[in-house]
Write a protein that holds these residues in place. Structure first.
Motif, PDB file in Angstrom:
ATOM      1  N   GLU A  43      13.245   1.868   8.516  1.00 30.95           N
ATOM      2  CA  GLU A  43      12.364   0.810   8.004  1.00 30.95           C
ATOM      3  C   GLU A  43      10.898   1.144   8.301  1.00 30.95           C
ATOM      4  O   GLU A  43      10.055   1.104   7.415  1.00 30.95           O
ATOM      5  CB  GLU A  43      12.758  -0.533   8.647  1.00 30.95           C
ATOM      6  CG  GLU A  43      11.717  -1.637   8.540  1.00 30.95           C
ATOM      7  CD  GLU A  43      11.724  -2.337   7.187  1.00 30.95           C
ATOM      8  OE1 GLU A  43      12.758  -2.251   6.491  1.00 30.95           O
ATOM      9  OE2 GLU A  43      10.700  -2.959   6.839  1.00 30.95           O
ATOM     10  N   GLU A  44      10.615   1.465   9.560  1.00 30.52           N
ATOM     11  CA  GLU A  44       9.218   1.639   9.958  1.00 30.52           C
ATOM     12  C   GLU A  44       8.632   2.957   9.457  1.00 30.52           C
ATOM     13  O   GLU A  44       7.435   3.041   9.199  1.00 30.52           O
ATOM     14  CB  GLU A  44       9.081   1.561  11.489  1.00 30.52           C
ATOM     15  CG  GLU A  44       9.532   0.227  12.096  1.00 30.52           C
ATOM     16  CD  GLU A  44       8.726  -0.974  11.586  1.00 30.52           C
ATOM     17  OE1 GLU A  44       7.641  -0.780  11.007  1.00 30.52           O
ATOM     18  OE2 GLU A  44       9.199  -2.117  11.759  1.00 30.52           O
ATOM     19  N   GLY A  46       9.906   4.656   6.788  1.00 30.52           N
ATOM     20  CA  GLY A  46      10.286   4.934   5.413  1.00 30.52           C
ATOM     21  C   GLY A  46       9.797   3.916   4.407  1.00 30.52           C
ATOM     22  O   GLY A  46      10.277   3.868   3.283  1.00 30.52           O
ATOM     23  N   SER A  47       8.830   3.068   4.805  1.00 30.03           N
ATOM     24  CA  SER A  47       8.305   2.075   3.867  1.00 30.03           C
ATOM     25  C   SER A  47       7.265   2.676   2.936  1.00 30.03           C
ATOM     26  O   SER A  47       7.251   2.402   1.747  1.00 30.03           O
ATOM     27  CB  SER A  47       7.677   0.903   4.619  1.00 30.03           C
ATOM     28  OG  SER A  47       8.637   0.279   5.424  1.00 30.03           O
ATOM     29  N   CYS A  48       6.385   3.490   3.508  1.00 36.94           N
ATOM     30  CA  CYS A  48       5.287   4.037   2.710  1.00 36.94           C
ATOM     31  C   CYS A  48       5.631   5.410   2.146  1.00 36.94           C
ATOM     32  O   CYS A  48       5.096   5.825   1.126  1.00 36.94           O
ATOM     33  CB  CYS A  48       4.028   4.168   3.551  1.00 36.94           C
ATOM     34  SG  CYS A  48       3.513   2.618   4.271  1.00 36.94           S
ATOM     35  N   HIS A  49       6.482   6.128   2.872  1.00 35.68           N
ATOM     36  CA  HIS A  49       6.871   7.464   2.412  1.00 35.68           C
ATOM     37  C   HIS A  49       8.317   7.683   2.801  1.00 35.68           C
ATOM     38  O   HIS A  49       8.904   6.883   3.522  1.00 35.68           O
ATOM     39  CB  HIS A  49       5.964   8.529   3.044  1.00 35.68           C
ATOM     40  CG  HIS A  49       5.872   8.452   4.541  1.00 35.68           C
ATOM     41  ND1 HIS A  49       6.922   8.737   5.386  1.00 35.68           N
ATOM     42  CD2 HIS A  49       4.850   8.075   5.363  1.00 35.68           C
ATOM     43  CE1 HIS A  49       6.539   8.581   6.638  1.00 35.68           C
ATOM     44  NE2 HIS A  49       5.294   8.162   6.662  1.00 35.68           N
ATOM     45  N   LEU A  50       8.887   8.785   2.321  1.00 33.37           N
ATOM     46  CA  LEU A  50      10.235   9.145   2.716  1.00 33.37           C
ATOM     47  C   LEU A  50      10.303   9.209   4.245  1.00 33.37           C
ATOM     48  O   LEU A  50       9.388   9.718   4.873  1.00 33.37           O
ATOM     49  CB  LEU A  50      10.577  10.522   2.116  1.00 33.37           C
ATOM     50  CG  LEU A  50      11.852  11.197   2.616  1.00 33.37           C
ATOM     51  CD1 LEU A  50      13.082  10.522   2.042  1.00 33.37           C
ATOM     52  CD2 LEU A  50      11.850  12.667   2.237  1.00 33.37           C
ATOM     53  N   VAL A 143       4.524  13.487  -9.041  1.00 34.11           N
ATOM     54  CA  VAL A 143       4.554  14.166  -7.741  1.00 34.11           C
ATOM     55  C   VAL A 143       3.400  13.650  -6.867  1.00 34.11           C
ATOM     56  O   VAL A 143       3.623  13.045  -5.827  1.00 34.11           O
ATOM     57  CB  VAL A 143       4.479  15.700  -7.905  1.00 34.11           C
ATOM     58  CG1 VAL A 143       4.564  16.378  -6.545  1.00 34.11           C
ATOM     59  CG2 VAL A 143       5.595  16.199  -8.825  1.00 34.11           C
ATOM     60  N   ARG A 144       2.188  13.939  -7.276  1.00 33.19           N
ATOM     61  CA  ARG A 144       0.942  13.448  -6.656  1.00 33.19           C
ATOM     62  C   ARG A 144       0.651  14.005  -5.266  1.00 33.19           C
ATOM     63  O   ARG A 144      -0.491  14.258  -4.926  1.00 33.19           O
ATOM     64  CB  ARG A 144       0.905  11.915  -6.601  1.00 33.19           C
ATOM     65  CG  ARG A 144       0.964  11.302  -7.989  1.00 33.19           C
ATOM     66  CD  ARG A 144       0.258  10.001  -8.008  1.00 33.19           C
ATOM     67  NE  ARG A 144       1.196   8.899  -8.070  1.00 33.19           N
ATOM     68  CZ  ARG A 144       0.840   7.644  -8.255  1.00 33.19           C
ATOM     69  NH1 ARG A 144      -0.429   7.337  -8.364  1.00 33.19           N
ATOM     70  NH2 ARG A 144       1.719   6.700  -8.308  1.00 33.19           N
ATOM     71  N   THR A 145       1.651  14.116  -4.414  1.00 28.68           N
ATOM     72  CA  THR A 145       1.406  14.613  -3.067  1.00 28.68           C
ATOM     73  C   THR A 145       2.572  15.482  -2.613  1.00 28.68           C
ATOM     74  O   THR A 145       3.710  15.259  -3.015  1.00 28.68           O
ATOM     75  CB  THR A 145       1.200  13.457  -2.064  1.00 28.68           C
ATOM     76  OG1 THR A 145       1.605  13.892  -0.758  1.00 28.68           O
ATOM     77  CG2 THR A 145       2.022  12.242  -2.425  1.00 28.68           C
ATOM     78  N   ASN A 148       5.774  13.989  -1.217  1.00 25.12           N
ATOM     79  CA  ASN A 148       6.717  13.282  -2.093  1.00 25.12           C
ATOM     80  C   ASN A 148       7.917  14.188  -2.404  1.00 25.12           C
ATOM     81  O   ASN A 148       8.115  14.606  -3.540  1.00 25.12           O
ATOM     82  CB  ASN A 148       5.982  12.864  -3.373  1.00 25.12           C
ATOM     83  CG  ASN A 148       6.816  11.966  -4.260  1.00 25.12           C
ATOM     84  OD1 ASN A 148       7.904  11.521  -3.871  1.00 25.12           O
ATOM     85  ND2 ASN A 148       6.328  11.690  -5.455  1.00 25.12           N
ATOM     86  N   GLU A 157      16.683  12.199   0.253  1.00 23.14           N
ATOM     87  CA  GLU A 157      17.003  11.052   1.107  1.00 23.14           C
ATOM     88  C   GLU A 157      18.376  11.199   1.761  1.00 23.14           C
ATOM     89  O   GLU A 157      18.662  10.548   2.758  1.00 23.14           O
ATOM     90  CB  GLU A 157      16.924   9.748   0.306  1.00 23.14           C
ATOM     91  CG  GLU A 157      15.481   9.392  -0.014  1.00 23.14           C
ATOM     92  CD  GLU A 157      15.320   8.004  -0.602  1.00 23.14           C
ATOM     93  OE1 GLU A 157      15.796   7.056   0.017  1.00 23.14           O
ATOM     94  OE2 GLU A 157      14.733   7.895  -1.689  1.00 23.14           O
TER      95      GLU A 157
END
Lengths: 163, 133
Positions: A43-44, A46-50, A143-145, A148, A157
């Protein structure tokens, strides 16, 4: 004695083909990094990124990162002390140099003994593994980054980073 | 004496029933209302906050909609490429039921977008907006 060319040829082709398939299957197995199993960490982290696999960085990297959450790659991602401590111990226990990580030694090859790299995407092995990815693919809107992973490694995942 | 007992138990029952009726969202709104000394929250003000462009935060995240998208009922996307579940409570019913989580994200996101903490009034307005979406 007449040599049975035809069955021999078929046999050889079959053998060569299975060897190729087997080699590929084994190669596939090389890129497994166990995903985060702890629900709080998931949760902490993996909210903003994998939620990156803890086995992708050495323990000292995670320790440093968790001590600098107020400036986490430019963002303030700080957490309360109890949660921070819980996550740190999980990451350290499952770190790439914690032992029992079959694939980490390869990824961490070339990292200096005392170094605490923060970006997985700057590990020497990561860089060489991705050297053939052209610039425009990184800039692609899906993709962007470089962080990702799932954009290309669709099963990231689940811990699989095959092509 | 008997009357007083009836009245008292009636009051107790009323308090109990409101306590069970009010969910975590209502509790949160009540907290923000108390902190803001607000007479009420407005979904329209919340929407304005949601869509407005700010210059005090990080340049790459000028607005809530930068990551959450313009459609509250559609998924958003973080700058990292990760999908964000829709902010509309009707689409993501699990949202805004954990007060600590709500506070955590107000803290982070207001800092990034507005460059400051959000006021209890802003929080209440925004929550009212997305709960109604």
């Amino acid at each position: 004695m007449r040599i049975p060319y035809r069955p021999l040829a078929i046999g050889l082709v079959t053998l060569a083909f299975s060897a190729l398939v087997l080699a590929r299957a084994q190669a596939g197995d090389r890129h497994f990094f166990a995903p985060v199993a702890d629900p709080v960490v998931k949760e902490e982290c993996g909210s903003c990124h994998l939620a990156f696999a803890p086995s992708m960085l050495p323990a000292r990297s995670w320790q440093r990162m968790m001590g600098e959450l107020d400036n986490h790659f430019g963002d303030n991602a700080s957490l309360d002390a109890a949660t921070t401590e819980k996550i740190t111990s999980y990451l350290v226990a499952n770190a790439g140099d914690a032992g029992g990580q079959r694939y980490s030694s390869k990824l961490l090859k070339g990292v200096a003994a005392g170094a605490a790299p923060q970006r997985i995407t700057e590990l020497p092995k990561w860089v060489s593994e991705h050297r053939k990815v052209p610039d425009w693919e990184w800039r692609h809107k899906e993709v962007r980054t470089k962080a990702n992973c799932v954009a290309c490694h669709t099963a990231a995942e689940q811990g699989s980073y095959d092509e | 004496m008997k009357n007083m007992l009836v009245v008292t138990s009636g009051i107790v029952a009323m308090i109990l029933s409101t306590a069970t009726l009010a969910g975590p969202r209502e509790d949160l709104l009540a907290q923000y209302a108390a902190a803001a000394k607000a007479t009420g929250f407005s979904a329209a003000r919340g929407q304005a906050l949601h869509t407005q462009s700010f210059s005090g935060g990080k340049p790459d995240t000028p607005s809530c909609t930068t990551c959450h998208g313009k459609d509250t009922r559609g998924a958003g996307r973080a700058l990292t490429g990760k999908t964000i579940e829709p902010v509309a409570a009707s689409v993501t019913p699990t949202r805004y039921t954990d007060p600590a989580k709500v506070e955590k994200w107000f803290k982070r996101n207001c800092a990034e977008v507005l460059g400051r903490e959000c006021t209890p009034q802003e929080k209440g307005d925004w929550l009212t907006f997305v709960i109604g979406q």
